[in-house]
Design a protein around this motif. Structure first.
Motif, PDB file in Angstrom:
ATOM      1  N   PHE A 183       0.624   5.331   0.913  1.00 11.60           N
ATOM      2  CA  PHE A 183      -0.160   6.388   1.549  1.00 11.60           C
ATOM      3  C   PHE A 183       0.489   7.732   1.272  1.00 11.60           C
ATOM      4  N   VAL A 230      -4.683   7.048  -1.263  1.00  8.60           N
ATOM      5  CA  VAL A 230      -4.406   5.695  -0.788  1.00  8.60           C
ATOM      6  C   VAL A 230      -4.457   4.790  -2.005  1.00  8.60           C
ATOM      7  N   GLN A 231      -3.499   3.920  -2.109  1.00  8.48           N
ATOM      8  CA  GLN A 231      -3.472   2.948  -3.204  1.00  8.48           C
ATOM      9  C   GLN A 231      -2.973   1.649  -2.627  1.00  8.48           C
ATOM     10  N   GLY A 232      -3.772   0.613  -2.696  1.00  4.49           N
ATOM     11  CA  GLY A 232      -3.281  -0.621  -2.123  1.00  4.49           C
ATOM     12  C   GLY A 232      -3.728  -1.823  -2.893  1.00  4.49           C
ATOM     13  N   THR A 233      -2.850  -2.801  -2.990  1.00  9.47           N
ATOM     14  CA  THR A 233      -3.118  -3.994  -3.751  1.00  9.47           C
ATOM     15  C   THR A 233      -2.771  -5.208  -2.916  1.00  9.47           C
ATOM     16  N   ALA A 234      -3.725  -6.106  -2.781  1.00 11.17           N
ATOM     17  CA  ALA A 234      -3.426  -7.375  -2.129  1.00 11.17           C
ATOM     18  C   ALA A 234      -2.969  -8.334  -3.208  1.00 11.17           C
ATOM     19  N   ILE A 273     -10.448  -7.040   1.761  1.00 14.46           N
ATOM     20  CA  ILE A 273     -10.069  -6.048   0.753  1.00 14.46           C
ATOM     21  C   ILE A 273      -9.090  -6.639  -0.251  1.00 14.46           C
ATOM     22  N   VAL A 274      -9.342  -6.385  -1.528  1.00  9.45           N
ATOM     23  CA  VAL A 274      -8.444  -6.783  -2.598  1.00  9.45           C
ATOM     24  C   VAL A 274      -7.664  -5.573  -3.104  1.00  9.45           C
ATOM     25  N   GLU A 275      -8.359  -4.465  -3.258  1.00 12.12           N
ATOM     26  CA  GLU A 275      -7.746  -3.223  -3.734  1.00 12.12           C
ATOM     27  C   GLU A 275      -8.444  -2.034  -3.086  1.00 12.12           C
ATOM     28  N   VAL A 276      -7.706  -1.018  -2.793  1.00 12.10           N
ATOM     29  CA  VAL A 276      -8.262   0.272  -2.375  1.00 12.10           C
ATOM     30  C   VAL A 276      -7.582   1.332  -3.215  1.00 12.10           C
ATOM     31  N   GLN A 277      -8.351   2.234  -3.727  1.00 14.31           N
ATOM     32  CA  GLN A 277      -7.790   3.358  -4.498  1.00 14.31           C
ATOM     33  C   GLN A 277      -8.574   4.584  -4.127  1.00 14.31           C
ATOM     34  N   GLY A 278      -7.936   5.591  -3.599  1.00 14.56           N
ATOM     35  CA  GLY A 278      -8.726   6.752  -3.254  1.00 14.56           C
ATOM     36  C   GLY A 278      -7.963   8.025  -3.454  1.00 14.56           C
ATOM     37  N   LEU A 302      -6.209  -2.622   7.265  1.00 14.39           N
ATOM     38  CA  LEU A 302      -6.161  -1.342   6.547  1.00 14.39           C
ATOM     39  C   LEU A 302      -5.933  -0.210   7.534  1.00 14.39           C
ATOM     40  N   ASN A 303      -6.686  -0.270   8.630  1.00 18.27           N
ATOM     41  CA  ASN A 303      -6.594   0.735   9.683  1.00 18.27           C
ATOM     42  C   ASN A 303      -5.192   0.790  10.285  1.00 18.27           C
ATOM     43  N   VAL A 331      -5.684 -11.397   0.445  1.00 22.99           N
ATOM     44  CA  VAL A 331      -6.556 -10.270   0.797  1.00 22.99           C
ATOM     45  C   VAL A 331      -6.317  -9.853   2.252  1.00 22.99           C
ATOM     46  N   PHE A 332      -6.759  -8.666   2.596  1.00 26.63           N
ATOM     47  CA  PHE A 332      -6.551  -8.187   3.969  1.00 26.63           C
ATOM     48  C   PHE A 332      -7.852  -7.617   4.529  1.00 26.63           C
ATOM     49  N   THR A 333      -7.864  -7.423   5.835  1.00 27.68           N
ATOM     50  CA  THR A 333      -9.100  -7.009   6.507  1.00 27.68           C
ATOM     51  C   THR A 333      -9.158  -5.490   6.694  1.00 27.68           C
ATOM     52  N   LEU A 334     -10.332  -5.017   7.088  1.00 25.15           N
ATOM     53  CA  LEU A 334     -10.473  -3.597   7.391  1.00 25.15           C
ATOM     54  C   LEU A 334      -9.612  -3.197   8.579  1.00 25.15           C
ATOM     55  N   MET A 339       0.832  -1.203   0.000  1.00 21.79           N
ATOM     56  CA  MET A 339       0.000   0.000   0.000  1.00 21.79           C
ATOM     57  C   MET A 339       0.863   1.247   0.000  1.00 21.79           C
TER      58      MET A 339
END
Lengths: 239, 239, 239, 239, 239, 239
Positions: free
Chosen positions: E190, E201-205, F198-203, E215-216, E209-212, E188
Motif C-alpha cells: 500500500f 495498491v498492489q496485491g497478489t494472492a 480476490i486473486v490480484e488487485v492493482q490500482g 482487503l479492507n 485467494v482472499f476476500t473483500l 500486498m
C-alpha cells in the motif's frame, strides 16, 4: 499426379481477403490462403529514414512476425529473446522491397507507411500471403491518406502478389502448404505484378538442385497463380 | 554495348583464388573478384546444432561480415552496434545453404564446419565471392579432416560457385561491380553447381520489373560465368 | 638463454609494414609482426562525440576485432554474440588513447578518425601490432586530409609504437609470441614514442609477481624494441 | 609543493576499512579512501567457469559498478542501458586478476567467489579502493568457508592492495582524488603485495608522455602507499 | 498471535532515516526498515522525456536495483546480464508513479528528478522502503533546487510512504520481513499519503485467494503503518 | 450519471468468447470486450523452469504483446527494439500469476503451459481481457492434455476473470474503455474467482488519490463485473 492434399499440381489453395478487419490502423486486411492466416495492417507516420529527410519522398517498409501460438510447436517470442531472427529479417526485407516496387515514392509525401504482417495461423506460404494481403492494406491506407488530403495524386503503379512453387517428388507444385514444404526438394517464391512481370524471385534447392528448364516452368506456373491472386485483390478492393 | 568498366556484357572480372592465405584455420582462401576481396576461412568444431545431436550427422554454416574499412564510407562495426543487420543475416544464411548443398552431411561425422567470410575490400558481388571462395576453403578443411582420419569417405558431392547478373540500362550484364550495382534495375544472384544446375536464385527488381524471358536470359549468362569460376576452383585445388 | 623460438631475449620478431593494402579507406596498412597479421584501416567522418561538438576539435578512436578464423580454435564472432567482450573493449580503448596521444586534436578540425584493427592471423602481441600499424594508417589518413585541403597544419606530434615484454621462466623476453605468452609469468605492454617516452604501460603478473627492478628492466628492453618499430614506421612512410 | 587539497606529494588520504557492513554476503566490507566509498561484498557459488569444470580448481572474479548517485553528475545506470561500458569491464577484469593473484586456486575447491564492488560515493581511485577493500572481503569469505568446513587449507598467498599515482603539474602525487585526476598528465594504478612486489601496473599519459625515470619514481611512491594500505588491512582483519 | 519474529500482527519493524548519507547527489537518504537497507539518491537533469518537451513541465522517475551482495544467495548483476528483469521494471515503475503523485509537475520547471533506489541489504519490503526513503531524498533535492533559485514555488503536495501487509497462516501481518514473505498466502503493498489516502495498491494472492473483507482489513492495518512512516519522515526532515 | 459512451456506471461492455479461433495451439480463444480484441492461445511444452526440475510439478506462464497495428498511433514492435518494455513485462507477470492461482500445479505433470495474449485491437482493458480469455484457452489446453492421457486428474481449482474499474470525474465506472482511461483519476484492475474472491488487485491513482471507502466500492462493483465474465466463460466452455 495428385498431391497429398488432393490438389492438382497447378491448383491454388482457396484464398480470401477481408478488409477492415480491425479498426485502428489505416488499412487492416485478414489474408487467408488455405489454413495460413495473416493479419496485415498499414500505418502511416510523418517521419522517414534519415537518408531521405528533406527530399520530399516517402518510404514503405514491412515488419513480420509469427504469433507464438500460430504453429503446432510454439514459436518462441522474438521480443522475449531480445532479437529478431535471420528468417524474420529476411522476410520483412522481402515484404518491404516488394511493396515499394508498386508505389511512386516521390508522390507519397515525406511519410513512412509500415505494413505489419502478423501470422495468426501458419500453414506454409506466410511470406507470400503477407505480400498479397499487405498490398491491399497498403492501398487502403493510401486511399485514406488521399481522402484526408495528405496525398494528392494516387502513387500506386501496379498490383503486386506472391506465390510459392515447390518441387515435391520431382513434381512442380503450386502454392505448397506446410506438409508439402517439409519434403520439398526446392522451394521458390515469386513476387509478380498483375501484368505477370517479376518483382522478386527467391529459390532454394534444399534437397536437390534443379535445372534452368525447371526454373522456367516454375515461373510459368507461379504466374498463373499470381493472376488468381491479383484478381482476388481487385475484387476485394472494388467492394 | 560496352560497359562503363570496358567489359562486354557477358564478361567476368578477373578472379583469383589464393589458398592457405592464413595458417591457423583448417582452410583459408583469399578470393578476389576484380576489386572485391574476401577472406574465407573454414574451422571445425565437435558440436552440432541442438536438433542434430546424436544423429551422427554434421552441419555446415556460414558467417559473413564486412570489415569497417572495406567500403568507401566506413561501415559501422556490427559487434559495436550489438546486433548483426538484416543484410548480413540474409547473406550468411545464403552462404550456409549454398555450401550445405554440396556435401553429404551424413558422411561428415558429428561436427560443424563454419565458413567465415570477411570482406577485406568491397566492390560488388561480395556474397557471390564468399560462396565461390568459401567452397574452396570448405574442401581444404574437409581434406585436412580426411588426412587426420576424422572423416573416412569424402563427402563432397559437387562444386558450387556464385555470380551476380544485373540489368543496367535495360542490358543484361554479368558479374556487375559496385558502380554498376548502384544503377542496376535488377540485381540477381545465381548459385550453381559445376554441372550448371541451380542451387539458389535470388533476384530483386529494385528499379524496374523484369519479364520471364529476361529471367531466362540472366540464368543462361550466369551459367557461363559460373563455369569459369568452377574451372578456377578446379585449378586452385589441383595445385 | 635461447628461447623456444630460437630468438635471444632481446630479439624482436621480423616485422613488416605494407601501406595501401586495400583501396577504399583513407589509410590501409597490413602490419606483420612474426606470424601476427593485423589489417589497420583509417577512416574519417565529419561527426565528433557529443561532448566535443562545436569546439572545433577532432577525435581519434580505435576499434579492434579478431577474425574468427585468426586463431587455431575458432574465436566466436562478437557481432553474432551481440556484444563486444571485455578484452576487446579494453584493447580498443588502449588503441584509441595511444593514437590520440600523438596528435594535436585541436588542429584536426571537427572530425573523427577511426582506426579499425582487424586481426587476420593471431600469434601474440596483436594489440601492440594494432598500435604500431595503426599509427601508419593514421598518418596516411591525415596526409590524405591535408592533400584534400581538409586540414591545413600537420597535427602529428610524434610517432608511437608498442611492444610486449614477458617474463618466461624468470627470463625477460622481448616481443613474446603466443607459445611464450601461454606460459609467461608476466605479460607487459609498453606504448612509447620515437623518443622513448612512455604513453601507456599495462602489465599483469598472471603467474608470479615481479619486482620494481624487473619493471625497470622490462621498460628498458621494451624501449629498444620500440625504437626498431619506429624506425620501420619511418622507412615505410618515406617510400 | 603542497597540493590543492593540502596534502604533501607522498601523502595518502585517510582510509578506513569496516568489516561486516551488511549481513547477507559471506564477506562485506565498506572501504573508504578519503571521500571515495566502495561497498565490497564476497559471495560463493558452487559453479566454476566452463573451462575449469572437473579440474578441482576454484575461481575468483570481480564485478564493479558505480551507483548512479555516486557522482556529481548522475551516471546513467548500465542495467538500464543494457550493457556494461568499456571502463566498467576494464576495471572488473583488473579486480578479478588482482584478487586471483593472491589465492592458490587449486586449494579453493570447485567454487567461484565473486567480489562485487559497488561505488557508493566517487572521488577518484575507485578501482584501487575496490581492490584494497575487495581483498578483505575475500579473506572474510574464505574464512567463513574454512569455518564451514568447505575449504581445509587456507589458500591465501599474500595480501594485495592498490593505489593510484598521478603526475599533476609535473609533480608526482600519491593517491590523487577526483579534482586532481581531471588535470593529471598521467594517471597510474599500481597493484602490489604486502611485500612490495607488483601484481598489475596500468598507466596512461593522458596529457603528456613521461620518462622511464618517472615510471620508476611513481612505482616507489606507490609502494609506500600500498604498505600503509596493507597495514590497514592487517589491523582490520585482526579485530 | 505472535509472529515468528516476535512482533504483534500490527507491529512495524524499527525504521530509521539518515539524510545526507552520501555527498554528491542532491538528496541522499539511507532508509532502514528492520534489516532492509536502501540507499535512495535524488539527482536532477535539465532534460525531460520527449513527449514533455517545451511544455514547461517537469518529470520524476525512479530506478531500482538490488546490489548482488544484498541477498543471501547472490543476485546476478542486471548490467552484466544485459537487461533489467521484469520484477525490477515493475518496481521502478511503481516508485516513479508513487513519487510523481506527490509533486505538482507543472511547478518543477523543465527538469527530470531521478530517484535511484539501490538495495544494500534485503530483508523484505524493499520496494516500500524505496518509496518511503525516496520521498525524503526527493524533498531534499527539491529544497536544494529552491535554494539555488531553480524552482520558485515548493511543488510538494503531500507526503507519501509505503508499507507491505501479508496474510501469513491466515493472519494479517503488517510490514512482513523476508522469512514471513516466503510463506505468505498474500502479499500486498500500500502506498498512501500522510492523510491516509491511497496512491497505489498492489496485491497478489500467491498461495490462497482472499476476500473483500480481508482487503479492507489489510488497508486499515496498512494505514496505521504508513502513519508511523510519515511521522518518521517529518521528524527526519525537520532536523 | 451516464458515461460518454452511454453506459451506466456499473455496466460492462458487451463481451464475447470464441473458442478454437485458430487450429495449431492446444487452446485458442478470441476474447472480445467491446472493441478490445485479444487472441489467447495456450501451448504446452515438456520443459519447466530450472528451479522446478525433477519435482514432478508443472508451471503456467503468460506472454503479452500488442500488435503494432492494434492502436491508433502504431505501437513500435518490441522484437525490433530488442527488448520488451516495462509495461509488457508487468502485464505478463500479472497474467502468469493470475492463471497459476487457479490450477493445482502439482497435478499438471512436469510441463509448462504458456498462455500467449496478443492484442489484435486495443480499446482499454487489454490485460483484463487477456486474463479472462486466457483462462478459457488454458482450460481447453488442459482438456486436450487430459484427452491425450498426459494428465489424469483435472487440476483446475476455480475460474478466474478480470475487470478494470476507474474513477472518472469522481464517479466509479466499471470496465472503462480507452477514451475514459485517458481521463481517469484512478485505474484499478481486479482479478477474481467465480466465487468473488480476490486473486490480484492493482490500482494507481494517476490523477488524484482515493479513499479506503472508494477502494471498497470499486471492489464491489468489480465483483459484479467479474461474475458476468465467469458466467460467460461457463457458457463458452459448455458448448
Amino acid at each position: 499426379m495428385t498431391r497429398t492434399n488432393g490438389r492438382s499440381q497447378d491448383e491454388m489453395r482457396p484464398a480470401q481477403i477481408t478488409r477492415n478487419y480491425t479498426k485502428n490502423a489505416l488499412g487492416s486486411v485478414l489474408m487467408e490462403a488455405g489454413d495460413t492466416i495473416v493479419l496485415c495492417t498499414a500505418s502511416s507516420d510523418d517521419r522517414v529514414p534519415f537518408h531521405l529527410r528533406g527530399k520530399n519522398q516517402g518510404w514503405i517498409t514491412g515488419e513480420y512476425s509469427m504469433l507464438p501460438g500460430s504453429t503446432q510447436i510454439r514459436s518462441s517470442r522474438e521480443a522475449a529473446r531480445g532479437r529478431q531472427g535471420g528468417r524474420t529479417l529476411e522476410i520483412q526485407r522481402l515484404i518491404g522491397r516488394s511493396l515499394r516496387s508498386c508505389v511512386a515514392l516521390d508522390q507519397l509525401g515525406e511519410r513512412t507507411i509500415t505494413i505489419d504482417c502478423d501470422v495468426l495461423q501458419a500453414d506454409g506460404g506466410t511470406r507470400c500471403a503477407s505480400i498479397t494481403g499487405g498490398y491491399v492494406a497498403l492501398v487502403d491506407a493510401i486511399n485514406q491518406l488521399i481522402k484526408r488530403g495528405d496525398i494528392t495524386t494516387n502513387p500506386v503503379l501496379h498490383q503486386v502478389a506472391a506465390v510459392s512453387v515447390g518441387i515435391v517428388n520431382d513434381a512442380i507444385c503450386l502454392d505448397i502448404d506446410y506438409s508439402e514444404d517439409q519434403f520439398a526438394q526446392t522451394d521458390m517464391n515469386f513476387v509478380m505484378t498483375d501484368h505477370g512481370e517479376i518483382v522478386e524471385v527467391q529459390g532454394t534447392a534444399e534437397g536437390k538442385v534443379f535445372t534452368l528448364d525447371q526454373l522456367n516452368e516454375m515461373a510459368n506456373v507461379a504466374r498463373s497463380g499470381v493472376f488468381q491472386l491479383t484478381e482476388l485483390q481487385k475484387q476485394a478492393l472494388s467492394t
